[in-house]
Motif scaffolding. Structure first.
Motif, PDB file in Angstrom:
ATOM      1  N   PHE A  35      23.608  42.275 -22.621  1.00 53.14           N
ATOM      2  CA  PHE A  35      24.472  42.584 -23.764  1.00 53.14           C
ATOM      3  C   PHE A  35      25.261  41.341 -24.179  1.00 53.14           C
ATOM      4  O   PHE A  35      25.283  40.968 -25.357  1.00 53.14           O
ATOM      5  N   LEU A  36      25.910  40.691 -23.216  1.00 51.83           N
ATOM      6  CA  LEU A  36      26.713  39.501 -23.520  1.00 51.83           C
ATOM      7  C   LEU A  36      25.856  38.379 -24.091  1.00 51.83           C
ATOM      8  O   LEU A  36      26.233  37.735 -25.072  1.00 51.83           O
ATOM      9  N   ASP A  37      24.702  38.154 -23.496  1.00 46.66           N
ATOM     10  CA  ASP A  37      23.788  37.118 -23.996  1.00 46.66           C
ATOM     11  C   ASP A  37      23.305  37.439 -25.403  1.00 46.66           C
ATOM     12  O   ASP A  37      23.263  36.573 -26.275  1.00 46.66           O
ATOM     13  N   GLY A  38      22.950  38.689 -25.644  1.00 41.68           N
ATOM     14  CA  GLY A  38      22.424  39.107 -26.941  1.00 41.68           C
ATOM     15  C   GLY A  38      23.429  38.979 -28.073  1.00 41.68           C
ATOM     16  O   GLY A  38      23.056  38.719 -29.222  1.00 41.68           O
ATOM     17  N   TYR A  39      24.693  39.168 -27.751  1.00 43.11           N
ATOM     18  CA  TYR A  39      25.749  39.077 -28.765  1.00 43.11           C
ATOM     19  C   TYR A  39      26.496  37.748 -28.719  1.00 43.11           C
ATOM     20  O   TYR A  39      27.482  37.575 -29.436  1.00 43.11           O
ATOM     21  N   ASN A  40      26.026  36.814 -27.891  1.00 41.90           N
ATOM     22  CA  ASN A  40      26.705  35.532 -27.714  1.00 41.90           C
ATOM     23  C   ASN A  40      28.193  35.778 -27.459  1.00 41.90           C
ATOM     24  O   ASN A  40      29.059  35.303 -28.183  1.00 41.90           O
TER      25      ASN A  40
END
Length: 85
Positions: A35-40
């Motif tokens: 989630f964090l990676d996908g939303y930067n």
């Protein structure tokens, strides 16, 4: 030679959009990382009262922020999201 910390740079906290996020009880660390990676995004603080203070790195207009929060709210690993300052 000079060295610089990779974790935090001056002014970094003043950019992007902040939100309070409560992840679903069944969310795994790998889900949250994705989630964090996908939303930067990154977690700034928490959990406090079950909520994490999350920063999305991109600057956005009010309409874009509303769209982002609506999209985040629909994620199956998110049980609550609200704008934060």
């Amino acid at each position: 030679a000079s060295f610089q910390s990779a974790a935090y740079e001056a002014g970094q906290a003043d950019t992007g959009v902040r939100a309070l996020v409560r992840f679903a009880a069944e969310a795994r660390i790998s889900d949250i990382t994705r989630f964090l990676d996908g939303y930067n995004a990154s977690i700034l603080a928490g959990p406090k009262g079950g909520m994490f203070r999350v920063q999305f790195e991109k600057r956005m207009s009010k309409d874009e922020i509303a769209g982002l929060l609506k999209k985040v709210e629909q994620e199956k690993i998110v049980s609550f999201v609200a704008p934060a300052q």
